[in-house]
Design an enzyme around this catalytic site. Structure first.
Site, PDB file in Angstrom:
ATOM      1  N   ALA A  80       0.805  -1.220   0.000  1.00 25.11           N
ATOM      2  CA  ALA A  80       0.000   0.000   0.000  1.00 25.11           C
ATOM      3  C   ALA A  80       0.839   1.271   0.000  1.00 25.11           C
ATOM      4  O   ALA A  80       0.433   2.275  -0.579  1.00 25.11           O
ATOM      5  CB  ALA A  80      -0.937  -0.005   1.204  1.00 25.11           C
ATOM      6  N   CYS A 336       3.273   2.162  11.671  1.00 23.27           N
ATOM      7  CA  CYS A 336       4.284   2.883  10.898  1.00 23.27           C
ATOM      8  C   CYS A 336       4.859   4.080  11.644  1.00 23.27           C
ATOM      9  O   CYS A 336       5.807   4.699  11.187  1.00 23.27           O
ATOM     10  CB  CYS A 336       3.687   3.340   9.573  1.00 23.27           C
ATOM     11  SG  CYS A 336       3.153   1.968   8.544  1.00 23.27           S
TER      12      CYS A 336
END
Length: 411
Positions: A80, A336
């Site tokens: 992604a 992340c």
């Protein structure tokens, strides 16, 4: 503690928004493509290549069936993050003669935000970052009002990775269509969890990844609308002209097979799985609220992902709580950005103060979680929160009725 709880396999995994375990059925589909079916899908002059190409084609069909797309609209990427970069940078570069304005949202994934900021730093784009309401939802009217004659791209995620809030994507898609603006959505958290139909929602570009839906890491896709209108992007990687010239590079055939299998399984099992996850989430939420005071759910109460529960535990530091429940895998923010000790930018965008934002924990329930695990996590978290609060003078003062905001703290 009952016998069933003692039999639990620990640590308990409840971080399924960060990544998921590969489903054994997905692994079974992939394995032959590491060994006897090892051909390069671009090798079109022998049976090994044909076999690989056929597997890739079948995976495109499986993905397209889940998302309301045509097979040729699926462009394979490494995941992604690459898909977000390719969509955002690719649109801005291709449509630069039309304009350079992007509309996005303050709670987007870092892959979107950092792509937008990179374009800003390079002087290639200006970006409007829309706020969200107290539930983390973007107002479609705010999108409409932000549009200028230079707007070339709207990028709003389908569902938020931290708080689970689902945005009104179809409404935003309708506005984009009316204005002739390309609409991209990071659909990573929504696909396989809630029904998505890119055609009906007016989506032009959408980012997909396998490892959030019980597939392998390192493989994803970008949906690129082929007509009504046809969307064009400038490739960000050169060499070989693979994937209709949009993304060069030898195809990861085992990964692609895994992504396709994961999508097919999700399509078959999603309705029942979503209901089961809602029940588990409700049980977890009810259990925590029954045992603890001063806790708050972050995100929309109903328009949210089935397996998402994000809770702030007042008077408890999130990192301390995580260390205290180290036999449970949960998160204090996006995977992340978890290297930073800053409070989650997503939680802060809801208007929540730093102290409460620091106390937020994301529980990500998934396909392999059980009721026994939910009961264990409820008990374990509740006991640890109480233990930490016993050491908190602030909690004690609050319980005595002292208004902490009115206290004049001396250094």
């Amino acid at each position: 503690m009952d016998t069933e709880t003692k039999m639990l396999k620990k640590p308990v995994y409840m971080d399924n928004h960060a990544t998921t375990r590969v489903d054994s059925r997905v692994l079974d589909a992939m394995l032959p493509y590491f060994t006897e079916k090892f051909g390069n899908a671009a090798s079109r002059n022998h049976s090994f290549g044909w076999e690989a190409e056929e597997a890739v084609s079948r995976s495109r069909d499986q993905i397209a069936a889940l998302i309301g797309a045509k097979s040729k609209e699926i462009i394979f990427t490494s995941g992604a993050t690459e898909s977000d970069n390719l969509a955002i940078k690719g649109v801005v570069e291709f449509y630069k003669d039309k304009g350079n304005h992007i509309i996005s949202c303050v709670t987007e994934h870092k892959a979107v935000l950092d792509s937008c900021r990179a374009l800003e730093r390079a002087g290639k784009a200006t970006v409007t970052y829309l706020p969200v309401d107290k539930y983390g939802m973007v107002d479609p009217d705010a999108v409409r009002k932000a549009i200028t004659d230079k707007t070339v791209l709207i990028t709003i995620m389908w569902a938020n990775n931290e708080i689970g809030t689902i945005h009104p994507i179809a409404e935003i898609g309708k506005i984009a269509k009316e204005k002739g603006i390309v609409f991209h959505t990071d659909a990573v958290q929504a696909i396989g969890k809630v029904p998505v139909d890119f055609e009906k929602a007016g989506v032009d570009l959408a980012s997909i990844t396998a490892h959030k839906i019980y597939g392998p890491k390192g493989i994803g896709a970008l949906y690129v609308r082929s007509k009504g209108p046809r969307v064009r992007i400038t490739p960000q990687m050169d060499g070989g002209g693979h994937e209709r010239g949009m993304r060069s590079g030898t195809l990861n055939v085992p990964g692609i097979v895994g992504l396709g299998a994961a999508c097919e399984i999700a399509g078959m099992e999603m309705p029942d799985e979503a209901q089961r996850l809602i029940q588990l989430r409700s049980q977890l939420q009810a259990g925590l609220f029954e045992r603890l005071d001063e806790i708050y759910v972050n995100g929309h109460p109903t328009e949210r992902l089935p397996g998402n529960l994000n809770v702030s535990f007042a008077y408890v530091e999130g990192e301390s709580l995580l260390m205290g429940i180290n036999d449970i895998a949960v998160s204090s923010g996006s995977a992340c950005t978890s290297a930073t000790l800053e409070p989650s930018y997503v939680i802060r965008a809801l208007g929540i103060d730093d102290e409460l934002a620091h106390s937020s924990i994301r529980f990500g329930l998934g396909r392999f979680n059980t009721l026994e695990e939910v009961d264990y996590v409820t008990d374990r978290v509740s006991r640890e929160v109480k233990r930490l609060r016993e050491m908190s003078p602030l909690y004690e003062m609050a319980k005595e009725g002292i208004d902490l905001k009115s206290v004049n703290w001396k250094s």
